[in-house]
Design an enzyme around this catalytic site. Structure first.
Site, PDB file in Angstrom:
ATOM      1  N   SER A  43       0.867  -1.183   0.000  1.00 33.67           N
ATOM      2  CA  SER A  43       0.000   0.000   0.000  1.00 33.67           C
ATOM      3  C   SER A  43       0.899   1.227   0.000  1.00 33.67           C
ATOM      4  CB  SER A  43      -0.942  -0.017   1.199  1.00 33.67           C
ATOM      5  OG  SER A  43      -0.242   0.002   2.418  1.00 33.67           O
ATOM      6  N   HIS A 161      -3.526  -6.196   2.698  1.00 36.99           N
ATOM      7  CA  HIS A 161      -2.654  -7.219   3.274  1.00 36.99           C
ATOM      8  C   HIS A 161      -3.369  -8.529   3.559  1.00 36.99           C
ATOM      9  CE1 HIS A 161       0.269  -3.887   4.859  1.00 36.99           C
ATOM     10  NE2 HIS A 161       0.282  -4.012   3.538  1.00 36.99           N
ATOM     11  N   GLN A 169      -6.551  -1.817   7.204  1.00 28.53           N
ATOM     12  CA  GLN A 169      -5.390  -2.682   6.929  1.00 28.53           C
ATOM     13  C   GLN A 169      -4.760  -3.284   8.191  1.00 28.53           C
ATOM     14  OE1 GLN A 169      -2.359  -1.443   3.774  1.00 28.53           O
ATOM     15  NE2 GLN A 169      -1.183  -1.052   5.616  1.00 28.53           N
ATOM     16  N   GLU A 170      -4.641  -2.479   9.272  1.00 29.37           N
ATOM     17  CA  GLU A 170      -3.872  -2.955  10.434  1.00 29.37           C
ATOM     18  C   GLU A 170      -4.541  -2.575  11.753  1.00 29.37           C
ATOM     19  OE1 GLU A 170       0.129  -1.336  10.064  1.00 29.37           O
ATOM     20  OE2 GLU A 170       0.140  -1.793   7.922  1.00 29.37           O
ATOM     21  N   GLU A 211       1.367  -9.468   7.193  1.00 21.92           N
ATOM     22  CA  GLU A 211       2.253  -9.039   8.281  1.00 21.92           C
ATOM     23  C   GLU A 211       2.124  -9.940   9.502  1.00 21.92           C
ATOM     24  OE1 GLU A 211       1.747  -4.789   8.783  1.00 21.92           O
ATOM     25  OE2 GLU A 211       2.666  -4.398   6.831  1.00 21.92           O
ATOM     26  N   ASP A 249      -3.832   1.282  11.573  1.00 23.46           N
ATOM     27  CA  ASP A 249      -3.481   1.890  10.284  1.00 23.46           C
ATOM     28  C   ASP A 249      -4.527   1.449   9.280  1.00 23.46           C
ATOM     29  OD1 ASP A 249      -2.505   2.874   7.935  1.00 23.46           O
ATOM     30  OD2 ASP A 249      -0.722   1.604   7.868  1.00 23.46           O
ATOM     31  N   GLU A 290      -3.027   5.882  12.076  1.00 26.95           N
ATOM     32  CA  GLU A 290      -2.182   6.223  10.919  1.00 26.95           C
ATOM     33  C   GLU A 290      -3.050   6.227   9.664  1.00 26.95           C
ATOM     34  OE1 GLU A 290       1.106   3.498  10.610  1.00 26.95           O
ATOM     35  OE2 GLU A 290       1.095   3.633   8.432  1.00 26.95           O
ATOM     36  N   ASP A 317       1.455   8.581   6.702  1.00 29.97           N
ATOM     37  CA  ASP A 317       2.336   7.624   6.014  1.00 29.97           C
ATOM     38  C   ASP A 317       2.279   7.874   4.507  1.00 29.97           C
ATOM     39  OD1 ASP A 317       3.583   5.425   4.863  1.00 29.97           O
ATOM     40  OD2 ASP A 317       2.135   3.952   5.558  1.00 29.97           O
ATOM     41  N   LYS A 342       9.766   5.070   7.055  1.00 28.27           N
ATOM     42  CA  LYS A 342      10.151   3.840   6.351  1.00 28.27           C
ATOM     43  C   LYS A 342      11.360   4.173   5.489  1.00 28.27           C
ATOM     44  CE  LYS A 342       5.403   2.072   5.545  1.00 28.27           C
ATOM     45  NZ  LYS A 342       4.208   2.337   4.676  1.00 28.27           N
ATOM     46  N   HIS A 370       8.353  -1.171   9.422  1.00 25.84           N
ATOM     47  CA  HIS A 370       8.701  -2.187   8.405  1.00 25.84           C
ATOM     48  C   HIS A 370       7.843  -1.961   7.155  1.00 25.84           C
ATOM     49  CE1 HIS A 370       5.067  -4.951   9.415  1.00 25.84           C
ATOM     50  NE2 HIS A 370       4.765  -3.688   9.540  1.00 25.84           N
ATOM     51  N   ARG A 371       7.914  -2.893   6.193  1.00 30.40           N
ATOM     52  CA  ARG A 371       6.988  -2.934   5.062  1.00 30.40           C
ATOM     53  C   ARG A 371       6.271  -4.281   5.074  1.00 30.40           C
ATOM     54  NH1 ARG A 371       7.393   1.612   1.643  1.00 30.40           N
ATOM     55  NH2 ARG A 371       5.219   0.977   1.341  1.00 30.40           N
ATOM     56  N   SER A 372       5.221  -4.394   4.268  1.00 25.37           N
ATOM     57  CA  SER A 372       4.516  -5.688   4.240  1.00 25.37           C
ATOM     58  C   SER A 372       5.393  -6.789   3.637  1.00 25.37           C
ATOM     59  CB  SER A 372       3.189  -5.562   3.492  1.00 25.37           C
ATOM     60  OG  SER A 372       3.368  -4.955   2.237  1.00 25.37           O
ATOM     61  N   LYS A 393       6.649  -0.204  14.553  1.00 24.22           N
ATOM     62  CA  LYS A 393       5.735  -1.268  14.129  1.00 24.22           C
ATOM     63  C   LYS A 393       6.458  -2.169  13.145  1.00 24.22           C
ATOM     64  CE  LYS A 393       3.186   0.661  10.160  1.00 24.22           C
ATOM     65  NZ  LYS A 393       1.865   0.757   9.503  1.00 24.22           N
TER      66      LYS A 393
HETATM   67  P1  PGA Z   1       2.974  -1.493   3.043  1.00 21.37           P
HETATM   68  O1  PGA Z   1       2.054  -1.253   4.318  1.00 21.37           O
HETATM   69  O2  PGA Z   1       4.320  -1.882   3.509  1.00 21.37           O
HETATM   70  O3  PGA Z   1       2.261  -2.591   2.290  1.00 21.37           O
HETATM   71  O4  PGA Z   1       2.978  -0.213   2.279  1.00 21.37           O
HETATM   72  C1  PGA Z   1       2.538  -0.708   5.507  1.00 21.37           C
HETATM   73  C2  PGA Z   1       1.818   0.570   5.884  1.00 21.37           C
HETATM   74  O5  PGA Z   1       0.902   1.027   5.188  1.00 21.37           O
HETATM   75  O6  PGA Z   1       2.154   1.171   6.896  1.00 21.37           O
HETATM   76 ZN    ZN Z   2       0.632   2.838   6.665  1.00 18.90          ZN
END
Ligand code: PGA
Ligand code: ZN
Length: 425
Positions: A43, A161, A169-170, A211, A249, A290, A317, A342, A370-372, A393
């Protein structure tokens, strides 16, 4: 201490989602090797540095990174080898100049970030310091006290994800009240186990998202939060500031279009989306949100910040993309009150440290991430400690590529017990 690089190499390996990425190795004058694995997101924000992919449909569905590998072995090796590099900043500036584009698309942000991170490990090796101590000596971290961050374990996955119906997403758990990182990791693992048991008892699948969090077929984000509060309690912890808090997030780009936000089959305007968050913040112990609205929804970001900025951490982000200039503009505009950090989103260690410095100077929080798509590389654990930002995270307390980072924090704390654990505010 200056760095002499005698060889730069890369190879195409797999990330945690079975997609190609790079493993970068630099050989130093004493013959030792420093290495790093390159993360990749799903994302992604519109302004991110651009990774170089081969787009050859015959290999990995076009996702191959042989071009980026060739950039490391070719042009980048030619630049680095045979010169003595006085500092991380000089390596990173030279990499950016060699690429010559604003978004690093020519050589690839994936190639450049791998070399930059490996160089940081090279400087640490030369100095005989662990990476977090070496990073902490850089001028951009001058005056910053290292701190063990509060881990934000992503235990329910949705959005891009997972294949479930959750738009967000999270959903994360943050043991802010834990006395140490070891106890925080224990809390994360125990709540994760309690969550699995509750899902199992409710007849819901316990399959995992990208994740490492569970991906139950819930539709409403409130139901996910209620489930987490239940799991926290049944694991014997208190939901709240003296125990375990929640963070989200939603990655709102993923469920936003010209008609507004689609959550659980309903369409919401930005204002209604903010109403929804406000209701959740009132009902659940949420400390951080987020990307609550989409990256181009400026009015939504302003309303979100005005209504919730005094109560919780609002992290940008996809809108900020770890870009120092963009974060600086966000601070001037009063958008959000924290930035996600990131390394591969901006593409060098130095620019990442600049983004962190902009946050500190502007009174904004920073949230290292991190990243996915990940590898077992644990670079971001050291970065988070050195940055003193207090929050990290890196996915669930499960799956090797995620726990590598949490375990690294435990190890750092074990070896350097005087570094404090916890949030900064
Ligand atoms: P991504 O997701 O690593 O797939 O971009 C992580 C986030 O959105 O924080
Ligand atoms: Zn994010």
């Amino acid at each position: 201490m200056a760095l002499t690089i005698t060889a730069a190499d890369a190879v195409e390996i797999l990330d945690s989602r079975a997609r190609p990425t790079l493993w970068v190795t630099l050989t130093l004058a004493d013959g030792s090797m420093v290495e790093t694995g390159v993360p990749a997101g799903a994302s992604t924000g519109g302004g991110e540095a651009v990774e170089l992919r081969d787009h050859d449909p015959q290999r990995f569905g076009g996702q191959g990174v042989l071009g980026a590998v060739a950039a490391v072995r070719g042009e980048i090796a030619e630049l680095l080898v045979g010169r003595t590099w006085p500092s991380q900043a000089e390596v990173d500036d030279a990499l950016c100049a060699l690429d010559g584009t604003d978004d690093k698309h020519r050589l690839g942000a994936n190639a450049i970030v791998g070399v930059s991170m490996a160089a940081a490990r090279g400087f640490a090796h030369q100095a005989g310091l662990p990476l977090y101590r070496s990073l902490a000596t850089l001028p951009l971290l001058d005056g910053v006290a290292p701190r063990i961050p509060v881990p934000h374990f992503n235990v329910v996955n949705g959005g891009a994800h997972a294949q479930n119906a959750l738009a967000f997403q999270e959903f994360m758990i943050a043991p802010v009240g834990a006395p140490s990182i070891a106890e925080a990791v224990r809390a994360g693992a125990e709540v994760y186990a309690a969550l699995r048991a509750r899902l199992h008892a409710a007849g819901m699948p316990t399959g995992l998202g990208d994740e490492g969090g569970f991906a139950p077929d819930l539709t409403e984000p409130e139901d996910a939060c209620a489930l987490l509060v239940d799991a926290i309690e049944s694991a014997g912890y208190r939901p709240g500031p003296d125990g375990v808090m929640l963070a989200m997030d939603p990655a709102a780009n993923g469920f936003h279009d010209a008609q507004g936000y689609s959550v659980g089959g309903r369409r919401l305007s930005s204002s209604e989306m903010v109403d929804r968050y406000q209701g959740m913040v009132e009902r659940f112990p949420i400390r951080l949100l987020e990307d609550g609205v989409a990256e181009d929804d400026d009015a939504g970001w302003r309303e979100l910040t005005a209504r919730l900025g005094g109560r919780i951490e609002l992290v940008g982000d996809d809108n900020f993309t770890t870009n120092p200039a963009v974060i600086r503009q966000g601070i001037a505009d009063g958008i959000a009150n924290a930035a996600l950090i990131k390394v591969n989103q901006i593409g060098t260690v130095t620019q990442t440290l600049e983004a962190l410095a902009v946050c500190r100077q502007g009174g904004y929080g920073a949230f290292v991430s991190h990243r996915s798509g990940e590898t077992p590389d644990d670079f971001i654990a050291d970065l988070a400690v050195a940055s003193g930002c207090g929050q990290l995270k890196t996915g669930a307390p499960a799956r090797g590529e995620r726990v590598a980072k949490y375990n690294r924090l435990v190890l750092i704390s074990h070896r350097d017990p005087q570094i404090p654990y916890g949030l900064t505010r």
